[in-house]
Design an enzyme around this catalytic site. Structure first.
Site, mmCIF file in Angstrom:
data_model
loop_
_atom_site.group_PDB
_atom_site.id
_atom_site.type_symbol
_atom_site.label_atom_id
_atom_site.label_comp_id
_atom_site.label_asym_id
_atom_site.label_seq_id
_atom_site.Cartn_x
_atom_site.Cartn_y
_atom_site.Cartn_z
ATOM 1 N N TYR A 1 -1.387 -0.356 10.754
ATOM 2 C CA TYR A 1 -1.678 -0.956 9.445
ATOM 3 C C TYR A 1 -0.494 -0.744 8.508
ATOM 4 C CZ TYR A 1 -3.514 -1.403 4.729
ATOM 5 O OH TYR A 1 -3.670 -1.737 3.410
ATOM 6 N N LYS B 1 2.214 -3.533 6.672
ATOM 7 C CA LYS B 1 2.546 -3.676 5.243
ATOM 8 C C LYS B 1 4.048 -3.521 5.035
ATOM 9 C CE LYS B 1 -1.461 -4.533 3.519
ATOM 10 N NZ LYS B 1 -1.751 -5.827 2.914
ATOM 11 N N SER C 1 0.836 -1.200 0.000
ATOM 12 C CA SER C 1 0.000 0.000 0.000
ATOM 13 C C SER C 1 0.870 1.247 0.000
ATOM 14 C CB SER C 1 -0.863 -0.014 1.261
ATOM 15 O OG SER C 1 -1.508 1.214 1.434
HETATM 16 P P1 NAD Z 1 -11.059 -6.615 1.409
HETATM 17 O O1 NAD Z 1 -11.227 -6.573 2.877
HETATM 18 O O2 NAD Z 1 -12.234 -6.333 0.553
HETATM 19 O O3 NAD Z 1 -10.432 -8.020 0.969
HETATM 20 C C1 NAD Z 1 -9.601 -8.775 1.805
HETATM 21 C C2 NAD Z 1 -10.110 -10.191 1.797
HETATM 22 O O4 NAD Z 1 -9.279 -10.989 2.652
HETATM 23 C C3 NAD Z 1 -11.541 -10.325 2.292
HETATM 24 O O5 NAD Z 1 -12.273 -11.132 1.413
HETATM 25 C C4 NAD Z 1 -11.385 -11.001 3.649
HETATM 26 O O6 NAD Z 1 -12.506 -11.786 3.994
HETATM 27 C C5 NAD Z 1 -10.128 -11.807 3.438
HETATM 28 N N1 NAD Z 1 -9.387 -12.125 4.670
HETATM 29 C C6 NAD Z 1 -9.101 -11.299 5.700
HETATM 30 N N2 NAD Z 1 -8.405 -11.948 6.634
HETATM 31 C C7 NAD Z 1 -8.224 -13.211 6.176
HETATM 32 C C8 NAD Z 1 -7.582 -14.361 6.706
HETATM 33 N N3 NAD Z 1 -6.987 -14.332 7.901
HETATM 34 N N4 NAD Z 1 -7.585 -15.500 5.968
HETATM 35 C C9 NAD Z 1 -8.207 -15.539 4.766
HETATM 36 N N5 NAD Z 1 -8.849 -14.490 4.229
HETATM 37 C C10 NAD Z 1 -8.855 -13.328 4.936
HETATM 38 O O7 NAD Z 1 -9.851 -5.610 1.056
HETATM 39 P P2 NAD Z 1 -9.348 -5.085 -0.351
HETATM 40 O O8 NAD Z 1 -9.673 -3.646 -0.417
HETATM 41 O O9 NAD Z 1 -9.776 -5.994 -1.415
HETATM 42 O O10 NAD Z 1 -7.793 -5.188 -0.107
HETATM 43 C C11 NAD Z 1 -7.041 -6.316 -0.516
HETATM 44 C C12 NAD Z 1 -5.607 -6.128 -0.063
HETATM 45 O O11 NAD Z 1 -5.106 -4.907 -0.592
HETATM 46 C C13 NAD Z 1 -5.444 -6.039 1.449
HETATM 47 O O12 NAD Z 1 -4.257 -6.714 1.813
HETATM 48 C C14 NAD Z 1 -5.285 -4.547 1.686
HETATM 49 O O13 NAD Z 1 -4.510 -4.269 2.835
HETATM 50 C C15 NAD Z 1 -4.560 -4.093 0.440
HETATM 51 N N6 NAD Z 1 -4.793 -2.698 0.096
HETATM 52 C C16 NAD Z 1 -6.066 -2.227 0.013
HETATM 53 C C17 NAD Z 1 -6.268 -0.880 -0.275
HETATM 54 C C18 NAD Z 1 -7.663 -0.307 -0.318
HETATM 55 O O14 NAD Z 1 -7.807 0.899 -0.104
HETATM 56 N N7 NAD Z 1 -8.693 -1.093 -0.594
HETATM 57 C C19 NAD Z 1 -5.182 -0.039 -0.505
HETATM 58 C C20 NAD Z 1 -3.897 -0.570 -0.437
HETATM 59 C C21 NAD Z 1 -3.717 -1.902 -0.126
HETATM 60 C C1 WQD Z 2 -9.299 10.169 1.003
HETATM 61 C C2 WQD Z 2 -9.516 11.654 1.232
HETATM 62 C C3 WQD Z 2 -9.735 12.237 3.545
HETATM 63 C C4 WQD Z 2 -13.518 10.157 4.226
HETATM 64 C C5 WQD Z 2 -6.813 5.089 3.072
HETATM 65 C C6 WQD Z 2 -5.775 4.383 3.889
HETATM 66 C C7 WQD Z 2 -4.701 3.841 2.995
HETATM 67 C C8 WQD Z 2 -5.269 3.003 1.850
HETATM 68 C C9 WQD Z 2 -6.387 3.683 1.158
HETATM 69 C C10 WQD Z 2 -5.173 0.671 2.379
HETATM 70 C C11 WQD Z 2 -8.708 12.214 2.413
HETATM 71 C C12 WQD Z 2 -11.011 12.524 2.812
HETATM 72 C C13 WQD Z 2 -12.365 10.672 3.672
HETATM 73 C C14 WQD Z 2 -14.576 11.051 4.584
HETATM 74 C C15 WQD Z 2 -13.242 12.883 3.772
HETATM 75 N N1 WQD Z 2 -5.808 1.760 2.320
HETATM 76 N N2 WQD Z 2 -12.232 12.003 3.443
HETATM 77 N N3 WQD Z 2 -14.381 12.391 4.335
HETATM 78 O O1 WQD Z 2 -6.881 8.131 3.802
HETATM 79 O O2 WQD Z 2 -6.057 8.438 1.412
HETATM 80 O O3 WQD Z 2 -6.198 6.175 2.374
HETATM 81 O O4 WQD Z 2 -7.341 4.170 2.095
HETATM 82 O O5 WQD Z 2 -4.009 0.482 2.196
HETATM 83 O O6 WQD Z 2 -3.856 3.126 3.822
HETATM 84 O O7 WQD Z 2 -5.225 5.310 4.823
HETATM 85 O O8 WQD Z 2 -8.280 7.349 1.820
HETATM 86 O O9 WQD Z 2 -10.633 7.414 1.227
HETATM 87 O O10 WQD Z 2 -10.007 7.491 3.676
HETATM 88 O O11 WQD Z 2 -9.520 9.473 2.221
HETATM 89 O O12 WQD Z 2 -13.112 14.101 3.598
HETATM 90 O O13 WQD Z 2 -15.607 10.650 5.108
HETATM 91 O O14 WQD Z 2 -10.887 11.871 1.565
HETATM 92 O O15 WQD Z 2 -9.474 13.217 4.531
HETATM 93 O O16 WQD Z 2 -8.326 13.516 2.084
HETATM 94 P P1 WQD Z 2 -6.806 7.628 2.430
HETATM 95 P P2 WQD Z 2 -9.688 7.860 2.267
#
Ligand code: NAD
Ligand code: WQD
Length: 353
Positions: free
Chosen positions: A160, A164, A136
């Site tokens: 978190y 990562k 991430s």
């Molecule tokens: P999500 O929660 O929708 O998907 C994660 C999946 O993993 C879910 O289906 C959940 O049930 C499963 N899971 C959780 N713990 C588990 C375990 N112990 N064993 C087996 N399955 C398990 O999240 P997402 O948004 O699809 O994210 C996927 C990956 O990408 C995650 O590792 C997340 O940290 C990373 N990521 C997400 C974002 C984002 O903003 N969505 C951004 C950067 C990185």
């Molecule tokens: C985006 C913008 C907020 C909600 C997060 C995690 C990051 C990654 C992606 C997993 C910011 C603003 C938000 C609201 C708002 N996840 N905001 N009102 O914070 O960039 O990233 O998700 O890896 O680790 O930190 O995303 O969508 O929460 O916020 O004004 O109700 O929207 O302040 O400027 P962020 P976000």
């Protein structure tokens, strides 16, 4: 014969969209998911969209936990015994809520870090050493310069983010400790949003969304009264926070590109940003979503949210050079597809809150 890939967390938001892209490209998949943050219905819809049987040879499903070494050993052993071993793993499974990680740090270290370690040990034991890992942009913390290059300092600001960064370090140690053995891609996603253009699968957060895009969608569909905009005094073009929003289908295609790069090249640990290189403010997203949906999005300007940065934007040039991948979809596409999903599924995969 089709290449077979183990997808952990494949029922989740990014995993389910990636499954469609890989199935359409002819891969056979086994999804391992404990459904702690997803619904089996997502996989039923993936199967239908990709026109494959549910839980057949192309898309097998196993309910289980990445922290359970017995489950993993059984999966890898059964795959080898069937003559169809996994050629690679795409590892999405994990926890992703920043606030929850502050409240429950041990849970995050357990699932994200110990779970990844257990998975890596099983892969090593079964000589499956090709991995695409969901990292991430959160590992950059408060970036010192934008756009952000992969060489920027790793300085997470919450558990978190540390989880990562810890897995990335574990992968770097594995690559340097056993050279010429592992093919690893750590993909640092910026802000994944949007949905499959069919409107049949999308993001389905449990409870009140933490993230901007699902919150805006739920306001548009009438599930929430108004958005709180966290800060209007940031040093940006309109005072609201700027992020690099990536369409989840672009991201899904990025996983295919990373997988195919690894399978066609030698052992390495590749780290790539997956972002568009463009920034949109909170109000840009509100306006684009309002235009796409035809709905008003009431909002109130409130104080900044602790832990937020003003601007995070990827420098996506490494992914373009190495993976031959770049985003194709715009914020307008993101909002159109996100709205198609939200309008057709106001409560997500569930019938009620
Ligand atoms: P999500 O929660 O929708 O998907 C994660 C999946 O993993 C879910 O289906 C959940 O049930 C499963 N899971 C959780 N713990 C588990 C375990 N112990 N064993 C087996 N399955 C398990 O999240 P997402 O948004 O699809 O994210 C996927 C990956 O990408 C995650 O590792 C997340 O940290 C990373 N990521 C997400 C974002 C984002 O903003 N969505 C951004 C950067 C990185
Ligand atoms: C985006 C913008 C907020 C909600 C997060 C995690 C990051 C990654 C992606 C997993 C910011 C603003 C938000 C609201 C708002 N996840 N905001 N009102 O914070 O960039 O990233 O998700 O890896 O680790 O930190 O995303 O969508 O929460 O916020 O004004 O109700 O929207 O302040 O400027 P962020 P976000």
């Amino acid at each position: 014969m089709s290449r077979r890939v183990l997808i952990t967390g494949g029922a989740g938001f990014i995993g389910s969209h990636t499954c469609i892209v890989l199935l359409e490209a002819g891969y056979d998949l086994l999804v391992l998911d404990n459904f702690s943050n997803s619904s089996p219905e997502a996989l039923a819809r993936v199967a239908s969209l990709a026109d494959v049987p549910l839980d057949g040879q192309q898309l097998q499903i196993k309910r289980g936990d990445i922290r359970d070494p017995i489950t993993l050993d059984e999966l890898f052993s059964a795959a080898a015994a069937s003559g169809r071993p996994f050629e690679a793993v795409i590892h999405f499974a994990g926890l992703k809520a920043v606030g929850e990680s502050v409240e429950k740090p041990l849970f995050y270290w357990d699932v994200n870090v110990a779970g990844s370690r257990t998975l890596l040990a099983a892969m090593d034991a079964h000589a499956c050493r090709t991995l695409v890992f969901s990292s991430s942009a959160t590992v950059y913390g408060y970036p010192e310069t934008v756009p952000i290059l992969e060489s920027a300092p790793i300085q997470p600001i919450n558990p978190y983010g540390f989880s990562k960064a810890a897995v990335e370090q574990m992968l770097a140690d594995l690559n340097s400790g056993t050279p010429n053995t592992w093919r690893i891609a750590s993909l640092r996603y910026f802000n994944p949003v949007g949905a499959h253009p069919s409107g049949q699968i999308g993001e389905d957060p449990l409870g009140i969304p933490n993230n901007l895009f699902p919150f805006v969608s739920q306001v548009a569909v009438g599930r929430r009264a108004q958005l709180r905009v966290f800060g209007s005094d940031w040093p940006t073009h309109d005072g609201t926070g700027v992020r690099d929003y990536v369409h989840v289908m672009d991201l899904a295609e990025g996983h295919k590109a990373a997988l195919e790069t690894l399978l066609s090249q030698g052992p390495q640990h590749l780290t790539c940003n997956l972002g568009s290189g463009d920034g949109a403010s909170v109000l840009d997203v509100v306006n684009a979503f309002s235009a796409a949906s035809g709905q008003g999005i009431p909002y109130a300007l409130v104080d900044r949210r602790p832990g937020d940065a003003a601007v995070t934007i990827a420098d996506p040039s490494r992914a373009a050079d190495i993976l031959q991948w770049r985003t194709k979809r715009t914020l307008t596409d993101i909002c159109r597809d996100g709205w198609a999903w939200q309008r057709a599924n106001p409560m997500g995969y569930r019938q009620s809150e």
